[in-house]
Design an enzyme around this catalytic site. Structure first.
Site, PDB file in Angstrom:
ATOM      1  N   GLU A 199       0.846  -1.182   0.000  1.00 42.78           N
ATOM      2  CA  GLU A 199       0.000   0.000   0.000  1.00 42.78           C
ATOM      3  C   GLU A 199       0.887   1.239   0.000  1.00 42.78           C
ATOM      4  O   GLU A 199       2.004   1.225   0.534  1.00 42.78           O
ATOM      5  CB  GLU A 199      -0.879  -0.014   1.255  1.00 42.78           C
ATOM      6  CG  GLU A 199      -1.987   1.009   1.280  1.00 42.78           C
ATOM      7  CD  GLU A 199      -2.902   0.769   2.471  1.00 42.78           C
ATOM      8  OE1 GLU A 199      -3.929   0.076   2.304  1.00 42.78           O
ATOM      9  OE2 GLU A 199      -2.586   1.244   3.570  1.00 42.78           O
ATOM     10  N   ARG A 291     -15.075  -5.133  16.721  1.00 41.57           N
ATOM     11  CA  ARG A 291     -15.092  -5.537  18.128  1.00 41.57           C
ATOM     12  C   ARG A 291     -14.951  -4.309  19.010  1.00 41.57           C
ATOM     13  O   ARG A 291     -14.792  -3.186  18.520  1.00 41.57           O
ATOM     14  CB  ARG A 291     -13.926  -6.487  18.418  1.00 41.57           C
ATOM     15  CG  ARG A 291     -12.577  -5.880  18.023  1.00 41.57           C
ATOM     16  CD  ARG A 291     -11.405  -6.657  18.583  1.00 41.57           C
ATOM     17  NE  ARG A 291     -10.137  -6.220  18.001  1.00 41.57           N
ATOM     18  CZ  ARG A 291      -9.440  -5.154  18.378  1.00 41.57           C
ATOM     19  NH1 ARG A 291      -9.925  -4.369  19.324  1.00 41.57           N
ATOM     20  NH2 ARG A 291      -8.284  -4.854  17.811  1.00 41.57           N
TER      21      ARG A 291
END
Length: 472
Positions: A199, A291
């Site tokens: 990336e 989460r």
């Protein structure tokens, strides 16, 4: 609402979930390894079950954990963070056995378990992403071709998992050859898969994340952002809410993007959309953590919303207890991860026995922790022993209050990161809000550390211990 919940975790986060359950009138079931016999979460739960064997595998054996939940009569399992919290197979198995998993759908756990798949999905939904590979790679030549196409510097990241593991930066082809192999090995060691992706590397960014809360009825809200730029080796150590540099317009725009993305895919539960912000104010999507986050506490302090309770309510099928218009950010909050590490020795973890403990207090000060005098920190787990959370009405007040709270905080028997945070809070650039993800790695060379013993504070700790002994 559930009548009984099992917490498939340990220590501080297990205690945090137990507190939320008690306020909701829910009975709690703890699990623990042989190394955690004296852990506070075992003492705080209504019931506790020992899992014999390896102290780490005890919290990873979801077949046994679900079996305990069934035997204990628990209707749901809260995974906390770490361990099994992002395991789609755990959530799927629990639900098949009639136990609700307090988290998002199995499908979303699977998607967001892969940084590449989540990046592709977010790109399709109009979320800004950085250029890079669109599939996992483990071939150096392919990595070179991608890097050449998008331009150096590039970031090599593990395709699975999180927490900054398996992340390397290459500024040219020669560095890529070295760093690529290291990243692959780190990814394989940490996550069992040596797949990585390439990336475009954003130079000296801010790490900004948006907290999302969504129910199963299509209601989605965001709770503003957290600035997690204070990192050491890509690991968060100090988090702030809201960011001292984001404008209201930037916050609303980024929050809206994340809410719309979550709504379009039918996401439910809590989740964090993480971004890098460059020096021009452009945002680039990194990943979704499906989460509860370690740093959820500071969002709770500036919004007044109990994120864990909302998480439990959502899993029980209830709607959100608030709407977007009810979310108001008030002041600033900081979270300090107090670790049993020696800053003078490159932050090496130092497990041991706590010989003295005195926690700070007063207005705007919160401690989420599980250690106490006489507690022995096991060597098998994360080195964090407590989270110090401080709130202030403005930036200046939260800094001054944090200095005071850290000055009161006494932990003896093991070295901690308290002296390290004192240095940060007195750094002129930090005080001005001028920091990015490279801040600590640069400043650490300037800092010298002494595990101070403040006579006045230590005297308070001794007095408190004497008073407790005599029942005063």
């Amino acid at each position: 609402m559930f009548k009984k919940v099992l917490i498939a975790n340990r220590g501080e986060v297990a205690t945090r979930v137990i507190r939320a359950c008690k306020e909701l009138g829910i009975k709690t079931v703890a699990i623990y390894s042989e190394a955690d016999v004296n852990s506070l979460h075992v003492k705080k739960a209504d019931e506790a079950y020992l899992i014999h064997g390896d102290p780490v595998k005890a919290y990873l054996n979801y077949y046994k954990i679900v079996d305990i939940a069934k035997r204990a009569g628990a209707e749901a399992i809260h995974p906390g963070y770490g361990f099994l919290s992002e395991r789609a197979d755990f959530a799927e198995y629990a639900r098949k056995k009639g136990i609700e998993f307090i988290g998002p759908s199995v499908e979303h756990l699977r998607i967001f378990g892969s940084k590449i798949e989540s990046k592709k999905l977010m790109k399709e939904l109009g979320v800004p992403v950085a250029e890079g590979s669109e599939k996992p790679i483990n071939d150096l030549q392919e990595a070179k071709e991608i890097a050449k196409k998008i331009g150096y510097p590039v970031m090599i990241k593990a395709a699975h998992g999180g927490g900054g593991r398996g992340l390397r930066v290459a500024r040219n082809e020669k560095e890529l050859e070295t760093q690529f192999q290291i990243a692959v090995k780190e990814a394989e060691a940490a996550f069992g898969k040596g797949e990585v992706f390439i990336e475009k590397y954003i130079e000296n960014p801010r790490h900004i994340e948006i907290q999302i809360v969504a129910d199963k009825h299509g209601n989605v809200v965001h709770l503003g952002e957290r600035d997690c730029s204070l990192q050491r080796r890509h690991q968060k150590v100090l988090e702030i809410a809201p960011s001292p540099v984001l404008t209201r317009r930037q916050r609303e725009k980024l929050g809206k993007i994340c809410v719309e993305a979550a709504r379009k895919i039918g996401y439910y539960g809590v989740g964090t959309w993480e971004f890098l912000m460059d020096k021009y104010g452009n945002f680039y999507f990194m990943e979704v953590n499906p989460r509860l986050q370690v740093e959820h506490t500071i969002t709770e302090e500036v919004t007044g919303i109990d994120i864990v309770q909302e998480q439990i309510r959502i899993a029980a099928g209830m709607g959100l207890s608030f709407s977007q218009r009810n979310v108001q950010l008030r002041g600033f909050a900081m979270q300090f991860r107090i670790n049993a590490e020696d800053p003078s020795k490159d932050f090496v973890p130092v497990p041991g026995t706590i010989t003295a403990y005195y926690s700070p207090g007063g207005i705007g000060v919160r401690i989420d922790g599980v250690v106490y005098k006489g507690y022995t920190i096991p060597p098998y787990y994360d080195s964090m022993v407590a989270k110090l959370i401080v709130w202030g009405r403005n930036w200046d007040e939260v800094i001054r209050r944090s200095r005071r709270a850290l000055g009161e905080f006494v932990i003896r028997g093991v070295p901690t990161t308290i002296p390290f945070f004192k240095k940060i809070l007195n750094d002129p650039e930090f005080v001005k809000g001028q920091f990015d993800t490279s801040f600590i790695d640069k400043k650490i060379k300037e800092f010298t550390f002494i595990q101070e013993t403040d006579p006045e504070v230590l005297a308070l700790a001794i007095s408190a211990a004497i008073a407790a002994h005599h029942g005063l």
